[in-house]
Design a protein around this motif. Structure first.
Motif, PDB file in Angstrom:
ATOM      1  N   LEU A 166       0.819  -1.207   0.000  1.00  0.00           N
ATOM      2  CA  LEU A 166       0.000   0.000   0.000  1.00  0.00           C
ATOM      3  C   LEU A 166       0.855   1.260   0.000  1.00  0.00           C
ATOM      4  CD1 LEU A 166      -2.802  -1.106   2.482  1.00  0.00           C
ATOM      5  CD2 LEU A 166      -3.077  -0.651   0.034  1.00  0.00           C
ATOM      6  N   VAL A 167       1.996   1.214   0.668  1.00  0.00           N
ATOM      7  CA  VAL A 167       2.919   2.353   0.645  1.00  0.00           C
ATOM      8  C   VAL A 167       3.470   2.550  -0.768  1.00  0.00           C
ATOM      9  CG1 VAL A 167       5.145   3.197   1.475  1.00  0.00           C
ATOM     10  CG2 VAL A 167       3.517   2.198   3.082  1.00  0.00           C
ATOM     11  N   VAL A 168       3.846   1.451  -1.427  1.00  0.00           N
ATOM     12  CA  VAL A 168       4.353   1.536  -2.798  1.00  0.00           C
ATOM     13  C   VAL A 168       3.298   2.115  -3.739  1.00  0.00           C
ATOM     14  CG1 VAL A 168       5.047   0.146  -4.797  1.00  0.00           C
ATOM     15  CG2 VAL A 168       6.063  -0.285  -2.550  1.00  0.00           C
ATOM     16  N   ALA A 169       2.066   1.617  -3.642  1.00  0.00           N
ATOM     17  CA  ALA A 169       0.997   2.121  -4.508  1.00  0.00           C
ATOM     18  C   ALA A 169       0.727   3.591  -4.243  1.00  0.00           C
ATOM     19  CB  ALA A 169      -0.270   1.297  -4.299  1.00  0.00           C
ATOM     20  N   GLY A 170       0.754   3.991  -2.973  1.00  0.00           N
ATOM     21  CA  GLY A 170       0.553   5.399  -2.655  1.00  0.00           C
ATOM     22  C   GLY A 170       1.642   6.273  -3.222  1.00  0.00           C
ATOM     23  N   ALA A 171       2.889   5.820  -3.136  1.00  0.00           N
ATOM     24  CA  ALA A 171       3.993   6.590  -3.705  1.00  0.00           C
ATOM     25  C   ALA A 171       3.828   6.755  -5.207  1.00  0.00           C
ATOM     26  CB  ALA A 171       5.322   5.903  -3.387  1.00  0.00           C
ATOM     27  N   GLY A 172       3.241   5.758  -5.857  1.00  0.00           N
ATOM     28  CA  GLY A 172       3.047   5.820  -7.296  1.00  0.00           C
ATOM     29  C   GLY A 172       2.091   6.895  -7.758  1.00  0.00           C
ATOM     30  N   THR A 173       1.276   7.426  -6.851  1.00  0.00           N
ATOM     31  CA  THR A 173       0.334   8.478  -7.254  1.00  0.00           C
ATOM     32  C   THR A 173       1.043   9.745  -7.704  1.00  0.00           C
ATOM     33  OG1 THR A 173       0.067   9.345  -4.988  1.00  0.00           O
ATOM     34  CG2 THR A 173      -1.417   7.572  -5.676  1.00  0.00           C
ATOM     35  N   LEU A 197       9.403   4.590  -3.879  1.00  0.00           N
ATOM     36  CA  LEU A 197       8.974   5.564  -4.887  1.00  0.00           C
ATOM     37  C   LEU A 197       9.280   5.053  -6.294  1.00  0.00           C
ATOM     38  CD1 LEU A 197       7.831   8.336  -5.628  1.00  0.00           C
ATOM     39  CD2 LEU A 197      10.141   9.264  -5.363  1.00  0.00           C
ATOM     40  N   ALA A 198      10.448   4.449  -6.483  1.00  0.00           N
ATOM     41  CA  ALA A 198      10.796   3.925  -7.804  1.00  0.00           C
ATOM     42  C   ALA A 198       9.830   2.820  -8.226  1.00  0.00           C
ATOM     43  CB  ALA A 198      12.229   3.405  -7.799  1.00  0.00           C
ATOM     44  N   ALA A 199       9.461   1.939  -7.291  1.00  0.00           N
ATOM     45  CA  ALA A 199       8.526   0.862  -7.611  1.00  0.00           C
ATOM     46  C   ALA A 199       7.150   1.420  -7.941  1.00  0.00           C
ATOM     47  CB  ALA A 199       8.440  -0.112  -6.450  1.00  0.00           C
ATOM     48  N   GLY A 200       6.662   2.358  -7.134  1.00  0.00           N
ATOM     49  CA  GLY A 200       5.371   2.967  -7.422  1.00  0.00           C
ATOM     50  C   GLY A 200       5.369   3.701  -8.745  1.00  0.00           C
ATOM     51  N   THR A 201       6.473   4.381  -9.061  1.00  0.00           N
ATOM     52  CA  THR A 201       6.595   5.084 -10.331  1.00  0.00           C
ATOM     53  C   THR A 201       6.545   4.115 -11.497  1.00  0.00           C
ATOM     54  OG1 THR A 201       7.884   6.875  -9.328  1.00  0.00           O
ATOM     55  CG2 THR A 201       8.132   6.561 -11.702  1.00  0.00           C
ATOM     56  N   THR A 202       7.196   2.972 -11.353  1.00  0.00           N
ATOM     57  CA  THR A 202       7.172   1.952 -12.401  1.00  0.00           C
ATOM     58  C   THR A 202       5.742   1.485 -12.671  1.00  0.00           C
ATOM     59  OG1 THR A 202       9.399   1.209 -11.851  1.00  0.00           O
ATOM     60  CG2 THR A 202       7.996  -0.343 -13.032  1.00  0.00           C
TER      61      THR A 202
END
Length: 276
Positions: A166-173, A197-202
């Motif tokens: 959920l943290v990764v998905a949130g960072a992807g926003t 952040l890099a994972a969410g961005t991907t």
């Protein structure tokens, strides 16, 4: 998304294993996160510029509440999970302030552990939110162990800074906003600490090239990609206070490895020159 080196297409629905369970993250998780956090976060602006004759767009996330993207992941984890009300975390900086601010916004109790070496200004900002601040240990790892013990003792939710879906998905926003604000952007360049952040961005890249950048002497993702698994890495860089993870998170690593993200290293003198 096109893999580096002409290796063909990679399915953006990324899967990896954690212990005995399989977890999947997709762009839909980022879209869900965007809907959850929208009432609480700022849609930060972008700035078009030119560097060495090339067009560059900066996402001004320093204008986010708390001053960093970390609030996005903390809010999504609290809003999207089914865990207990009381949130516990360990951080000497942006993640701790993000969790504390999210807890205040959602009227939830929280405890933030920081090492005694944490900058006083950051500790003061965390305490000012009204959460319980505990100074423990001389390094982050000791504060983290205390946070885990506290969460177990009280039945609270221990919220990691980056190794959480959920943290990764949130960072992807953050990247999802960039795609909407500047659709002609063709590459996203991300600094890497623990990799969230890099994972969410991907996940939110929409097929754009993602370049994960680390200091040469603080490069846990680079070493993990070379080894094929997360490994301990030396932390010795002028950027260590912000990017000083000794090991990339298992969850971010799974996303980034599956996507064959491009890894780039920069020397400390280059970082200093860019800062200046």
């Amino acid at each position: 998304m096109t893999a580096p080196g002409g290796q063909g297409k990679v399915d953006i629905g990324l899967v990896w294993s954690m212990t005995s369970s399989t977890i999947m993250l997709t762009p839909t998780d980022v879209a869900d996160a965007a809907r959850r956090v929208a009432p609480y976060v700022r849609r930060t602006p972008v700035l078009r510029a030119e560097v060495d004759g090339r067009p560059v767009v900066f996402k001004l996330e320093y204008m986010q509440r708390t001053g960093s993207f970390k609030l996005r992941g903390a809010l999504n984890a609290m809003l999207g999970g089914d865990g207990p009300e009381h949130v516990v975390t360990a951080s000497g900086g942006n993640h701790g302030l993000a969790v504390a601010t999210a807890a205040r916004l959602l009227s939830r109790p929280a405890t933030v552990f920081v090492p005694v070496t944490a900058p006083e200004g950051k500790a003061r900002r965390i305490a000012a939110t009204g959460v319980r601040l505990v100074r423990h240990g001389s390094i982050y790892a000791e504060a983290r162990e205390a946070a885990l013990a506290e969460a177990a003792a009280i039945g609270g939710l221990c919220l990691p800074a980056y190794d959480d879906p959920l943290v990764v998905a949130g960072a992807g926003t953050c990247a999802a906003e960039v795609a909407e604000q500047v659709p002609d952007v063709d590459a996203l360049v991300i600094g890497v600490g623990g990799g969230g952040l890099a994972a969410g961005t991907t996940l939110a890249s929409g097929g754009r090239t993602v370049v994960a950048v680390e200091p040469a002497n603080c490069a846990c993702l680079h070493h993990a990609l070379a080894a094929g698994r997360p490994v301990d890495a030396v932390v010795d860089s002028v950027a260590a206070s912000a990017l000083g993870a000794t090991r990339v998170g298992d969850i971010p690593f799974g996303v980034l490895r599956a996507a064959r993200v491009r890894s780039a290293l920069v020397a400390d003198d280059e970082i200093i020159a860019a800062r200046d």
